[in-house]
Design a protein around this motif. Structure first.
Motif, PDB file in Angstrom:
ATOM      1  N   SER A  45       8.211 -14.687 -10.679  1.00 33.31           N
ATOM      2  CA  SER A  45       9.196 -13.625 -10.911  1.00 33.31           C
ATOM      3  C   SER A  45       9.021 -12.940 -12.259  1.00 33.31           C
ATOM      4  O   SER A  45       9.530 -11.833 -12.459  1.00 33.31           O
ATOM      5  N   LEU A  46       8.314 -13.559 -13.190  1.00 30.98           N
ATOM      6  CA  LEU A  46       8.218 -13.027 -14.555  1.00 30.98           C
ATOM      7  C   LEU A  46       7.725 -11.577 -14.630  1.00 30.98           C
ATOM      8  O   LEU A  46       8.317 -10.772 -15.361  1.00 30.98           O
ATOM      9  N   PRO A  47       6.673 -11.180 -13.907  1.00 32.64           N
ATOM     10  CA  PRO A  47       6.234  -9.787 -14.018  1.00 32.64           C
ATOM     11  C   PRO A  47       7.328  -8.782 -13.622  1.00 32.64           C
ATOM     12  O   PRO A  47       7.452  -7.718 -14.230  1.00 32.64           O
ATOM     13  N   TYR A  48       8.142  -9.136 -12.640  1.00 36.48           N
ATOM     14  CA  TYR A  48       9.174  -8.221 -12.159  1.00 36.48           C
ATOM     15  C   TYR A  48      10.380  -8.215 -13.110  1.00 36.48           C
ATOM     16  O   TYR A  48      10.998  -7.169 -13.318  1.00 36.48           O
ATOM     17  N   ILE A  49      10.674  -9.359 -13.700  1.00 36.49           N
ATOM     18  CA  ILE A  49      11.739  -9.427 -14.700  1.00 36.49           C
ATOM     19  C   ILE A  49      11.348  -8.613 -15.933  1.00 36.49           C
ATOM     20  O   ILE A  49      12.166  -7.874 -16.487  1.00 36.49           O
ATOM     21  N   CYS A  50      10.088  -8.730 -16.349  1.00 32.11           N
ATOM     22  CA  CYS A  50       9.608  -7.963 -17.506  1.00 32.11           C
ATOM     23  C   CYS A  50       9.568  -6.466 -17.208  1.00 32.11           C
ATOM     24  O   CYS A  50       9.895  -5.645 -18.070  1.00 32.11           O
ATOM     25  N   THR A  51       9.173  -6.100 -15.994  1.00 28.48           N
ATOM     26  CA  THR A  51       9.160  -4.683 -15.625  1.00 28.48           C
ATOM     27  C   THR A  51      10.575  -4.132 -15.567  1.00 28.48           C
ATOM     28  O   THR A  51      10.818  -2.981 -15.934  1.00 28.48           O
ATOM     29  N   LEU A  52      11.531  -4.948 -15.135  1.00 29.64           N
ATOM     30  CA  LEU A  52      12.941  -4.536 -15.151  1.00 29.64           C
ATOM     31  C   LEU A  52      13.408  -4.284 -16.581  1.00 29.64           C
ATOM     32  O   LEU A  52      14.066  -3.282 -16.858  1.00 29.64           O
ATOM     33  N   LEU A  73      16.203   0.275 -10.278  1.00 25.23           N
ATOM     34  CA  LEU A  73      16.666  -0.031  -8.912  1.00 25.23           C
ATOM     35  C   LEU A  73      15.639  -0.842  -8.134  1.00 25.23           C
ATOM     36  O   LEU A  73      15.968  -1.856  -7.509  1.00 25.23           O
ATOM     37  N   VAL A  74      14.392  -0.419  -8.180  1.00 31.00           N
ATOM     38  CA  VAL A  74      13.337  -1.098  -7.431  1.00 31.00           C
ATOM     39  C   VAL A  74      13.136  -2.523  -7.955  1.00 31.00           C
ATOM     40  O   VAL A  74      13.089  -3.480  -7.172  1.00 31.00           O
ATOM     41  N   GLU A  75      13.038  -2.665  -9.271  1.00 33.80           N
ATOM     42  CA  GLU A  75      12.805  -3.989  -9.853  1.00 33.80           C
ATOM     43  C   GLU A  75      14.008  -4.909  -9.638  1.00 33.80           C
ATOM     44  O   GLU A  75      13.849  -6.118  -9.460  1.00 33.80           O
ATOM     45  N   ALA A  76      15.224  -4.342  -9.648  1.00 33.87           N
ATOM     46  CA  ALA A  76      16.423  -5.154  -9.370  1.00 33.87           C
ATOM     47  C   ALA A  76      16.369  -5.703  -7.947  1.00 33.87           C
ATOM     48  O   ALA A  76      16.741  -6.855  -7.710  1.00 33.87           O
ATOM     49  N   VAL A  77      15.887  -4.892  -7.011  1.00 37.18           N
ATOM     50  CA  VAL A  77      15.722  -5.376  -5.632  1.00 37.18           C
ATOM     51  C   VAL A  77      14.699  -6.499  -5.603  1.00 37.18           C
ATOM     52  O   VAL A  77      14.915  -7.545  -4.975  1.00 37.18           O
ATOM     53  N   TYR A  78      13.568  -6.328  -6.293  1.00 35.09           N
ATOM     54  CA  TYR A  78      12.538  -7.362  -6.312  1.00 35.09           C
ATOM     55  C   TYR A  78      13.081  -8.672  -6.886  1.00 35.09           C
ATOM     56  O   TYR A  78      12.856  -9.746  -6.323  1.00 35.09           O
ATOM     57  N   VAL A  79      13.776  -8.586  -8.016  1.00 37.50           N
ATOM     58  CA  VAL A  79      14.311  -9.796  -8.654  1.00 37.50           C
ATOM     59  C   VAL A  79      15.368 -10.444  -7.754  1.00 37.50           C
ATOM     60  O   VAL A  79      15.415 -11.679  -7.622  1.00 37.50           O
ATOM     61  N   VAL A  95       6.356   6.099 -10.302  1.00 41.40           N
ATOM     62  CA  VAL A  95       7.046   5.734  -9.061  1.00 41.40           C
ATOM     63  C   VAL A  95       6.106   4.947  -8.153  1.00 41.40           C
ATOM     64  O   VAL A  95       6.489   3.934  -7.566  1.00 41.40           O
ATOM     65  N   LEU A  96       4.867   5.392  -8.048  1.00 36.91           N
ATOM     66  CA  LEU A  96       3.892   4.677  -7.224  1.00 36.91           C
ATOM     67  C   LEU A  96       3.620   3.276  -7.769  1.00 36.91           C
ATOM     68  O   LEU A  96       3.446   2.327  -6.995  1.00 36.91           O
ATOM     69  N   MET A  97       3.597   3.129  -9.096  1.00 38.37           N
ATOM     70  CA  MET A  97       3.420   1.795  -9.682  1.00 38.37           C
ATOM     71  C   MET A  97       4.614   0.889  -9.363  1.00 38.37           C
ATOM     72  O   MET A  97       4.437  -0.297  -9.083  1.00 38.37           O
ATOM     73  N   PHE A  98       5.829   1.437  -9.422  1.00 38.99           N
ATOM     74  CA  PHE A  98       7.008   0.642  -9.086  1.00 38.99           C
ATOM     75  C   PHE A  98       6.975   0.200  -7.620  1.00 38.99           C
ATOM     76  O   PHE A  98       7.439  -0.882  -7.284  1.00 38.99           O
ATOM     77  N   LEU A  99       6.423   1.050  -6.763  1.00 40.89           N
ATOM     78  CA  LEU A  99       6.394   0.744  -5.335  1.00 40.89           C
ATOM     79  C   LEU A  99       5.161  -0.055  -4.912  1.00 40.89           C
ATOM     80  O   LEU A  99       5.089  -0.497  -3.763  1.00 40.89           O
ATOM     81  N   ALA A 100       4.218  -0.277  -5.815  1.00 35.93           N
ATOM     82  CA  ALA A 100       2.980  -0.978  -5.472  1.00 35.93           C
ATOM     83  C   ALA A 100       3.216  -2.368  -4.871  1.00 35.93           C
ATOM     84  O   ALA A 100       2.533  -2.748  -3.922  1.00 35.93           O
ATOM     85  N   PRO A 101       4.185  -3.157  -5.355  1.00 40.29           N
ATOM     86  CA  PRO A 101       4.371  -4.502  -4.788  1.00 40.29           C
ATOM     87  C   PRO A 101       5.166  -4.549  -3.478  1.00 40.29           C
ATOM     88  O   PRO A 101       5.537  -5.630  -3.033  1.00 40.29           O
ATOM     89  N   VAL A 102       5.445  -3.413  -2.863  1.00 40.35           N
ATOM     90  CA  VAL A 102       6.259  -3.411  -1.647  1.00 40.35           C
ATOM     91  C   VAL A 102       5.655  -4.316  -0.575  1.00 40.35           C
ATOM     92  O   VAL A 102       6.373  -5.073   0.084  1.00 40.35           O
TER      93      VAL A 102
END
Length: 194
Positions: free
Chosen positions: A41-48, A76-82, A17-24
């Motif tokens: 955007s590639l890192p966030y698309i790949c994490t999604l 959910l978090v990565e979808a928001v980022y993308v 969870v902390l890793m998902f929130l790191a790019p906030v």
């Protein structure tokens, strides 16, 4: 032993969870400046994609609720980022690139992986195939930064070898036989005499 694995799973979930929130902080900056600037955007698309596959694994494998829930949160978090990339990309070309990569990886590849494992495999074979895909994607995602280090590591080793050879031979003087041979034109003779 089951209690220990549960607690380790909970700790792993908290770290995830902390890793998902790191790019906030990065995304707060994107919202504040109303631009993704030079961020990709590639890192966030790949994490999604990674979170989606792990969620599918957690749902498919009995008793893997922690895996499913933490990665569901990751979706959910990565979808928001993308989505923020779609909204704040400075050019249409960047939005189009993000949409194409998203479509290929998060829709196409994920859909194909789910369809293939659902239609072609059952039981443990399905779980193992999904697990191998997840593990492979993890390795690719988290080892890819090392690809920048490998050439540097090789260059470092070769450079070190050069410096060692220089240190050994920096004050070396040519032997008299070699000097005489050079003067007599022996440099045109073959090194190995048959």
């Amino acid at each position: 032993m089951k209690d220990l694995s549960f607690y380790v799973g909970v700790i792993g979930s908290i770290i995830s969870v902390l890793m998902f929130l790191a790019p906030v902080r990065t995304f707060w900056r994107i919202i504040k400046h109303r631009s993704t600037e030079e961020f990709q955007s590639l890192p966030y698309i790949c994490t999604l994609l990674n979170s989606s596959l792990w969620t599918y694994y957690g749902i498919t494998r009995p008793g893997s609720y922690l895996v499913a829930t933490v990665n569901g949160f990751g979706i959910l978090v990565e979808a928001v980022y993308v989505t923020l990339f779609f909204i704040y990309a400075p050019t249409k070309a960047m939005r189009a690139k993000t949409a194409i990569i998203f479509g290929i990886l998060d829709v196409g590849f994920l859909g194909a992986a789910i369809a293939a494992t659902r239609l072609a495999l059952e039981g443990e074979a399905r779980i193992d195939a999904i697990g191998f895909m997840c593990a492979g994607l993890n390795i690719i995602m988290y080892a890819s930064p090392l690809s920048a280090m490998v050439p540097n590591g090789t260059g470092f080793l070769l450079g070190t070898a050069q410096l060692v050879l220089y240190a050994i031979y920096r004050n070396a003087k040519p032997s008299k036989n070699a000097a005489n041979s050079m003067e007599e034109g022996a440099q045109h003779e073959p090194l190995i005499i048959s």
